[in-house]
Motif scaffolding. Structure first.
Motif, mmCIF file in Angstrom:
data_model
loop_
_atom_site.group_PDB
_atom_site.id
_atom_site.type_symbol
_atom_site.label_atom_id
_atom_site.label_comp_id
_atom_site.label_asym_id
_atom_site.label_seq_id
_atom_site.Cartn_x
_atom_site.Cartn_y
_atom_site.Cartn_z
ATOM 1 N N ARG A 152 0.883 -1.172 0.000
ATOM 2 C CA ARG A 152 0.000 0.000 0.000
ATOM 3 C C ARG A 152 0.914 1.213 0.000
ATOM 4 O O ARG A 152 1.763 1.349 0.867
ATOM 5 C CB ARG A 152 -0.877 0.027 1.248
ATOM 6 N N VAL A 154 -0.006 4.269 0.538
ATOM 7 C CA VAL A 154 -0.432 5.075 1.684
ATOM 8 C C VAL A 154 -1.325 4.187 2.542
ATOM 9 O O VAL A 154 -2.282 3.607 2.032
ATOM 10 C CB VAL A 154 -1.207 6.337 1.248
ATOM 11 N N ASP A 155 -1.013 4.068 3.824
ATOM 12 C CA ASP A 155 -1.843 3.265 4.721
ATOM 13 C C ASP A 155 -1.845 3.935 6.089
ATOM 14 O O ASP A 155 -0.999 3.669 6.925
ATOM 15 C CB ASP A 155 -1.313 1.839 4.812
ATOM 16 N N THR A 156 -2.755 4.875 6.255
ATOM 17 C CA THR A 156 -2.874 5.603 7.519
ATOM 18 C C THR A 156 -4.313 5.490 8.005
ATOM 19 O O THR A 156 -5.199 5.105 7.242
ATOM 20 C CB THR A 156 -2.533 7.102 7.328
ATOM 21 N N PRO A 157 -4.568 5.823 9.254
ATOM 22 C CA PRO A 157 -5.961 5.793 9.732
ATOM 23 C C PRO A 157 -6.878 6.713 8.921
ATOM 24 O O PRO A 157 -8.060 6.439 8.779
ATOM 25 C CB PRO A 157 -5.852 6.268 11.185
ATOM 26 N N GLN A 158 -6.333 7.800 8.358
ATOM 27 C CA GLN A 158 -7.152 8.731 7.583
ATOM 28 C C GLN A 158 -7.343 8.297 6.134
ATOM 29 O O GLN A 158 -8.315 8.662 5.492
ATOM 30 C CB GLN A 158 -6.511 10.135 7.580
ATOM 31 N N ARG A 159 -6.413 7.545 5.601
ATOM 32 C CA ARG A 159 -6.478 7.193 4.180
ATOM 33 C C ARG A 159 -5.846 5.834 3.936
ATOM 34 O O ARG A 159 -4.729 5.575 4.369
ATOM 35 C CB ARG A 159 -5.757 8.247 3.345
ATOM 36 N N ARG A 160 -6.556 5.019 3.213
ATOM 37 C CA ARG A 160 -6.047 3.703 2.843
ATOM 38 C C ARG A 160 -6.087 3.607 1.324
ATOM 39 O O ARG A 160 -7.134 3.786 0.716
ATOM 40 C CB ARG A 160 -6.927 2.633 3.470
ATOM 41 N N THR A 161 -4.965 3.326 0.687
ATOM 42 C CA THR A 161 -4.917 3.253 -0.780
ATOM 43 C C THR A 161 -4.975 1.808 -1.245
ATOM 44 O O THR A 161 -4.984 0.868 -0.455
ATOM 45 C CB THR A 161 -3.631 3.909 -1.319
ATOM 46 N N ASP A 162 -4.979 1.662 -2.544
ATOM 47 C CA ASP A 162 -5.031 0.350 -3.171
ATOM 48 C C ASP A 162 -3.768 -0.455 -2.864
ATOM 49 O O ASP A 162 -2.704 0.100 -2.645
ATOM 50 C CB ASP A 162 -5.134 0.514 -4.693
ATOM 51 N N ARG A 163 -3.908 -1.775 -2.904
ATOM 52 C CA ARG A 163 -2.733 -2.653 -2.807
ATOM 53 C C ARG A 163 -2.232 -2.901 -4.223
ATOM 54 O O ARG A 163 -3.018 -3.030 -5.162
ATOM 55 C CB ARG A 163 -3.087 -3.989 -2.158
ATOM 56 N N ALA A 181 -8.868 -0.479 -2.965
ATOM 57 C CA ALA A 181 -9.099 -0.501 -1.513
ATOM 58 C C ALA A 181 -10.574 -0.469 -1.212
ATOM 59 O O ALA A 181 -11.380 -0.019 -1.967
ATOM 60 C CB ALA A 181 -8.420 0.696 -0.858
#
Length: 181
Positions: A152, A154-163, A181
């Motif tokens: 990923r 970007v993988d944060t509590p606010q934003r999760r992106t595609d794998r 995602a």
């Protein structure tokens, strides 16, 4: 969203594939529409297996062999050379296809690429898939190594992106597979 627009969207999403394909076929292409990519490969059968069985382009749209002066001029081939080719596609409209060409009668030079990284001037084929883990397992079972496993960006509590994964096809073409995602 108003009810009429929602009904239209739902109805169009559920329309039979045959109607969708007919509508697409009747729409004249724009000047910038990408229809397919064409790859020159060293082994047509190995590349077909990779894109059909590994990537998931199950339909053989067209298969043939070509030879002659117009082809030689178009591709810069020597006299008497030709190509065998297959055009593979996913189910549905004929867009996003992969055409595989194997030259016959002349030895082509392999493009130099530094493995394990990207290279200036190198293209990347990007595919969206719903089943990234299953696809990765199929490709691994076929003997294909990955540059990276599922990541990923970007993988944060606010934003999760595609794998995404990166790998190369049998001739070194860079492939990026994205699972939404």
């Amino acid at each position: 969203m108003n009810t009429d627009r929602r009904t239209l969207l739902i109805g169009s999403a559920l329309a039979p594939a045959g109607l969708a394909a007919t509508a697409v076929a009747q729409t004249p292409p724009s000047a910038v529409q990408l229809v397919r990519c064409a790859l020159f490969v060293s082994d047509l059968d190995a590349s077909t297996a990779f894109y059909r069985d590994g990537i998931g382009l199950p339909e053989l749209l067209f298969e043939a062999a070509l030879q002659g002066a117009p082809l030689e001029r178009l591709l810069g081939l020597s006299g008497g050379a030709g190509v065998r080719f297959r055009i593979l596609k996913a189910e549905g409209p004929p867009y996003g296809m992969v055409a595989l060409f194997q030259e016959t009668g002349q030895t082509l030079t392999r493009a130099h690429k530094t493995q394990g990284t990207v290279n200036i001037g190198e293209g990347v084929l990007v595919f969206h898939r719903l089943d990234l883990d299953a696809m990765a397992a199929r490709l691994a079972a076929l003997g294909h190594a990955f540059i990276s496993g599922p990541e990923r960006l970007v993988d944060t509590p606010q934003r999760r992106t595609d794998r995404e994964v990166m790998l190369r096809d049998p001739d070194g073409v860079l492939i990026n597979i994205i699972e939404r995602a």
